[in-house]
Design a protein around this motif. Structure first.
Motif, PDB file in Angstrom:
ATOM      1  N   HIS A 193       0.651   5.639   0.220  1.00  0.00           N
ATOM      2  CA  HIS A 193      -0.151   6.826   0.531  1.00  0.00           C
ATOM      3  C   HIS A 193       0.382   7.961  -0.341  1.00  0.00           C
ATOM      4  CE1 HIS A 193      -2.598   8.959   3.811  1.00  0.00           C
ATOM      5  NE2 HIS A 193      -2.554   9.720   2.745  1.00  0.00           N
TER       6      HIS A 193
ATOM      7  N   THR B 106       0.846  -1.194   0.000  1.00  0.00           N
ATOM      8  CA  THR B 106       0.000   0.000   0.000  1.00  0.00           C
ATOM      9  C   THR B 106       0.881   1.242   0.000  1.00  0.00           C
ATOM     10  OG1 THR B 106      -1.707  -1.184   1.246  1.00  0.00           O
ATOM     11  CG2 THR B 106      -1.847   1.212   1.229  1.00  0.00           C
TER      12      THR B 106
ATOM     13  N   VAL C 151       3.087   2.416   3.245  1.00  0.00           N
ATOM     14  CA  VAL C 151       2.276   2.216   4.438  1.00  0.00           C
ATOM     15  C   VAL C 151       2.698   0.890   5.056  1.00  0.00           C
ATOM     16  CG1 VAL C 151      -0.067   1.938   5.320  1.00  0.00           C
ATOM     17  CG2 VAL C 151       0.382   3.538   3.444  1.00  0.00           C
TER      18      VAL C 151
ATOM     19  N   ALA D   6      -4.693   6.550   0.183  1.00  0.00           N
ATOM     20  CA  ALA D   6      -3.882   5.337   0.299  1.00  0.00           C
ATOM     21  C   ALA D   6      -4.513   4.271  -0.599  1.00  0.00           C
ATOM     22  CB  ALA D   6      -3.828   4.862   1.742  1.00  0.00           C
TER      23      ALA D   6
END
Length: 160
Positions: A90, A88, A159, A100
């Motif tokens: 952001h 992930t 992330v 995100a």
């Protein structure tokens, strides 16, 4: 009674001098920031433009016209600078948008640096943006199909 005015003026000049001489890492559309594991990597937009080696023409659903795109495979850029592709990311944009999103280990995602032969600027939803070179069977008339495209990117954070 003695005036404190000269002291106040001197103090103001000293404070201004200290502020002006302090290095500031100001945000700039001339670079984007990758943050991963607490480390910041600054990427020159000019260098990204020079590295842009993917070119294609496609229908831009937001402009409702065919455009010529040049950019880099986003997955390859992440692997080169981060040692892999985080699950992930952001994103922070120049227009204060942030989101995100996941699913970046796919060579379909292109970090766009040029459109119709011209480098992207903030006015063109740049200095870089993410699009998919092939949007499959999604209808370009339904702009909701393209909610994961990100424009005006200034910062990307992995992330944990």
């Amino acid at each position: 009674m003695r005036s404190s005015r000269p002291f106040i003026c001197l103090a103001a000049w000293l404070a201004a001098g200290l502020l002006l001489s302090t290095p500031v890492a100001a945000a700039s559309p001339d670079r984007i920031v990758l943050q991963h594991n607490g480390e910041e990597i600054f990427l020159s937009v000019d260098a990204l433009r020079e590295q842009a080696d993917v070119e294609f023409t496609f229908f831009d659903p937001y402009l409702a016209e065919e455009v010529a795109i040049r950019g880099l495979v986003f997955r390859d850029l992440l692997a080169a600078h981060l040692g892999g592709v985080p699950e992930t990311l952001h994103f922070y944009a120049w227009d204060d948008y942030d989101v995100a999103l996941g699913g970046w280990d796919d060579d379909n995602w292109i970090l766009v640096t040029h459109q119709d032969g011209e480098p992207l600027s903030l006015r063109d939803r740049g200095p870089v943006r993410l699009v998919e070179r092939d949007y499959g069977d999604r209808a370009p008339a339904n702009l909701r199909n393209f909610n994961d495209w990100v424009w005006m990117i200034k910062r990307i954070e992995s992330v944990p």
